[in-house]
Design an enzyme around this catalytic site. Sequence first.
Site, PDB file in Angstrom:
ATOM      1  N   ASP A   1      12.492  66.714  64.525  1.00  0.00           N
ATOM      2  CA  ASP A   1      12.823  66.738  65.948  1.00  0.00           C
ATOM      3  C   ASP A   1      11.938  67.727  66.709  1.00  0.00           C
ATOM      4  OD1 ASP A   1      13.980  66.879  68.423  1.00  0.00           O
ATOM      5  OD2 ASP A   1      16.020  66.789  67.667  1.00  0.00           O
TER       6      ASP A   1
ATOM      7  N   ARG B   1      18.177  61.090  67.979  1.00  0.00           N
ATOM      8  CA  ARG B   1      18.839  62.346  67.613  1.00  0.00           C
ATOM      9  C   ARG B   1      19.886  62.053  66.538  1.00  0.00           C
ATOM     10  NH1 ARG B   1      17.700  65.945  72.181  1.00  0.00           N
ATOM     11  NH2 ARG B   1      16.194  67.278  71.183  1.00  0.00           N
TER      12      ARG B   1
ATOM     13  N   SER C   1      13.397  69.531  69.822  1.00  0.00           N
ATOM     14  CA  SER C   1      14.231  70.704  69.513  1.00  0.00           C
ATOM     15  C   SER C   1      13.369  71.899  69.140  1.00  0.00           C
ATOM     16  CB  SER C   1      15.173  70.407  68.346  1.00  0.00           C
ATOM     17  OG  SER C   1      16.154  69.512  68.748  1.00  0.00           O
TER      18      SER C   1
ATOM     19  N   GLN D   1      16.590  65.153  61.961  1.00  0.00           N
ATOM     20  CA  GLN D   1      16.639  66.542  62.428  1.00  0.00           C
ATOM     21  C   GLN D   1      15.384  67.343  62.070  1.00  0.00           C
ATOM     22  OE1 GLN D   1      20.368  68.292  61.307  1.00  0.00           O
ATOM     23  NE2 GLN D   1      21.303  67.694  63.248  1.00  0.00           N
TER      24      GLN D   1
ATOM     25  N   TYR E   1      22.664  62.864  74.996  1.00  0.00           N
ATOM     26  CA  TYR E   1      21.986  63.289  76.226  1.00  0.00           C
ATOM     27  C   TYR E   1      22.912  63.100  77.429  1.00  0.00           C
ATOM     28  CZ  TYR E   1      17.468  63.157  73.844  1.00  0.00           C
ATOM     29  OH  TYR E   1      16.417  63.380  73.000  1.00  0.00           O
TER      30      TYR E   1
HETATM   31  P1  NAD Z   1      17.759  67.907  77.499  1.00  0.00           P
HETATM   32  O1  NAD Z   1      16.513  68.728  77.427  1.00  0.00           O
HETATM   33  O2  NAD Z   1      17.652  66.451  77.748  1.00  0.00           O
HETATM   34  O3  NAD Z   1      18.683  68.513  78.660  1.00  0.00           O
HETATM   35  C1  NAD Z   1      19.050  69.874  78.649  1.00  0.00           C
HETATM   36  C2  NAD Z   1      20.511  70.012  79.020  1.00  0.00           C
HETATM   37  O4  NAD Z   1      20.664  69.732  80.417  1.00  0.00           O
HETATM   38  C3  NAD Z   1      21.469  69.057  78.294  1.00  0.00           C
HETATM   39  O5  NAD Z   1      22.439  69.824  77.596  1.00  0.00           O
HETATM   40  C4  NAD Z   1      22.078  68.253  79.433  1.00  0.00           C
HETATM   41  O6  NAD Z   1      23.435  67.918  79.170  1.00  0.00           O
HETATM   42  C5  NAD Z   1      21.954  69.222  80.584  1.00  0.00           C
HETATM   43  N1  NAD Z   1      22.116  68.648  81.919  1.00  0.00           N
HETATM   44  C6  NAD Z   1      21.691  67.451  82.407  1.00  0.00           C
HETATM   45  N2  NAD Z   1      22.073  67.307  83.701  1.00  0.00           N
HETATM   46  C7  NAD Z   1      22.725  68.449  84.049  1.00  0.00           C
HETATM   47  C8  NAD Z   1      23.341  68.929  85.238  1.00  0.00           C
HETATM   48  N3  NAD Z   1      23.394  68.195  86.337  1.00  0.00           N
HETATM   49  N4  NAD Z   1      23.898  70.161  85.202  1.00  0.00           N
HETATM   50  C9  NAD Z   1      23.891  70.930  84.091  1.00  0.00           C
HETATM   51  N5  NAD Z   1      23.324  70.538  82.942  1.00  0.00           N
HETATM   52  C10 NAD Z   1      22.757  69.315  82.919  1.00  0.00           C
HETATM   53  O7  NAD Z   1      18.687  68.167  76.230  1.00  0.00           O
HETATM   54  P2  NAD Z   1      18.281  68.536  74.745  1.00  0.00           P
HETATM   55  O8  NAD Z   1      18.003  69.970  74.617  1.00  0.00           O
HETATM   56  O9  NAD Z   1      17.239  67.606  74.311  1.00  0.00           O
HETATM   57  O10 NAD Z   1      19.641  68.240  73.969  1.00  0.00           O
HETATM   58  C11 NAD Z   1      20.425  67.101  74.277  1.00  0.00           C
HETATM   59  C12 NAD Z   1      21.544  66.969  73.278  1.00  0.00           C
HETATM   60  O11 NAD Z   1      21.042  66.545  72.023  1.00  0.00           O
HETATM   61  C13 NAD Z   1      22.340  68.216  72.992  1.00  0.00           C
HETATM   62  O12 NAD Z   1      23.680  67.811  72.807  1.00  0.00           O
HETATM   63  C14 NAD Z   1      21.807  68.696  71.685  1.00  0.00           C
HETATM   64  O13 NAD Z   1      22.733  69.509  70.999  1.00  0.00           O
HETATM   65  C15 NAD Z   1      21.623  67.370  71.020  1.00  0.00           C
HETATM   66  N6  NAD Z   1      20.687  67.422  69.897  1.00  0.00           N
HETATM   67  C16 NAD Z   1      21.012  66.736  68.777  1.00  0.00           C
HETATM   68  C17 NAD Z   1      20.165  66.746  67.689  1.00  0.00           C
HETATM   69  C18 NAD Z   1      20.491  65.978  66.451  1.00  0.00           C
HETATM   70  O14 NAD Z   1      21.626  65.619  66.242  1.00  0.00           O
HETATM   71  N7  NAD Z   1      19.516  65.705  65.622  1.00  0.00           N
HETATM   72  C19 NAD Z   1      18.963  67.432  67.762  1.00  0.00           C
HETATM   73  C20 NAD Z   1      18.657  68.117  68.934  1.00  0.00           C
HETATM   74  C21 NAD Z   1      19.528  68.089  70.001  1.00  0.00           C
END
Ligand code: NAD
Length: 378
Positions: free
Chosen positions: A126, A118, A129, A123, A225
Amino acid sequence: MAATPETVKRLRGRGCSVWLERQAGLRSGYADEAYAEAGAELFHGEGPEAAERWAEADVVLAVQTPGAPGAEAAAAGLEALRPEALLLGLLNPHGDHSLIERLERQRLSAVALELLPRISRAQAMDVLSSQANIAGYKAVLLAAAALDRFFPMLMTAAGTVQPARVVVLGAGVAGLQAVATARRLGALVKVSDVRPAAREQVESLGARFIEPPRLEESPGEVGGYAREAGAVFLEAQRQLLAPHLAEADVVITTAQVPGRPAPLLITREMLGLLRPGAVVVDLAVGQGGNCAGSRSDATVDVDGVTVIGAGNLPASLPQHASALYARNLAALLEVLIQEGELRLDPEDPLLDPCLLSHAGVCRRDDLRPARSGQEVAA
Ligand code: NAD
């Protein structure tokens, strides 16, 4: 679909020949003619022509591993690939226990798109996403269609209708899109996440953040994550969530931890707190689920509460799921193809975590299935 007419044109512009199975894009809304116009060569999916194409390919763009459950038709094609061919797709590296062994046996290279880092450079590639975004949007539409009341506040001659109350668990990509979609439909939204960084994003979408428990043993995050929460933390979190569930009309659950089972945030007992007619959509059902009793691709009624196990929602919007997925793949390929040559640099931070094998040499031993004690002793 892993390629659309738009991305075929992009790849042709990079000097690639693109071969495409006939009618492969039909269910995503893309006709053979459009691919042919973009410069793809079409072939029949079975028979000698198909075997020839697979055997000659340098790169295979896939959605899942060919031959995996749900993608059985191309199993023979995978077997026909030549050594050093590159397989690109959502290869389920944590769940497919035969994957590494197969890549080694056939001396293939493979990039598992689930493991792309990430980082800002990645991006545009991804896929998690782009697909999670679709899932978050569609989850709210499913909930709205199943709900026994309006989402928005309405002023009617018969009096005012209050807006629906939506709770979103997990504020990653899917969760934030669910928040935005529910807000657009006029709902009041609350959100729980364990990553402190989520608060600002949630509030910027006009929703309220539910503080995670303040405990020393807090999961926090690594590489963007969440870490897996321990049993004590999860119990405290469930207690914090209980009053919010009791007020909710809709709960969308998206909480996940990569490579681990999803946290159970709504127990069977907590489901009893929701009013009859309330709707839960569990997007984490494929990883074991955030809600007790949810079943993949099934809707169950638990004492009047509708629990929708939403396993693969991107597949329900195939045109946009394909358009975005194909763009993600094209963006990655544009980095991997330089001066008309496919170049895989395992040292590149972009490839390091997601290049599972390089010409059959396994680079992620940690993804091999754990051996039983007996096997180790033997
Ligand atoms: P994911 O699908 O792995 O998880 C979904 C959400 O569940 C996450 O926000 C996680 O913190 C939350 N979670 C885990 N355990 C939990 C609990 N016990 N209670 C409540 N929530 C809980 O996550 P994702 O959608 O893949 O995104 C993960 C991170 O990556 C985010 O911060 C997102 O903004 C970031 N991201 C960054 C980029 C980048 O920089 N290129 C791209 C996409 C996402």
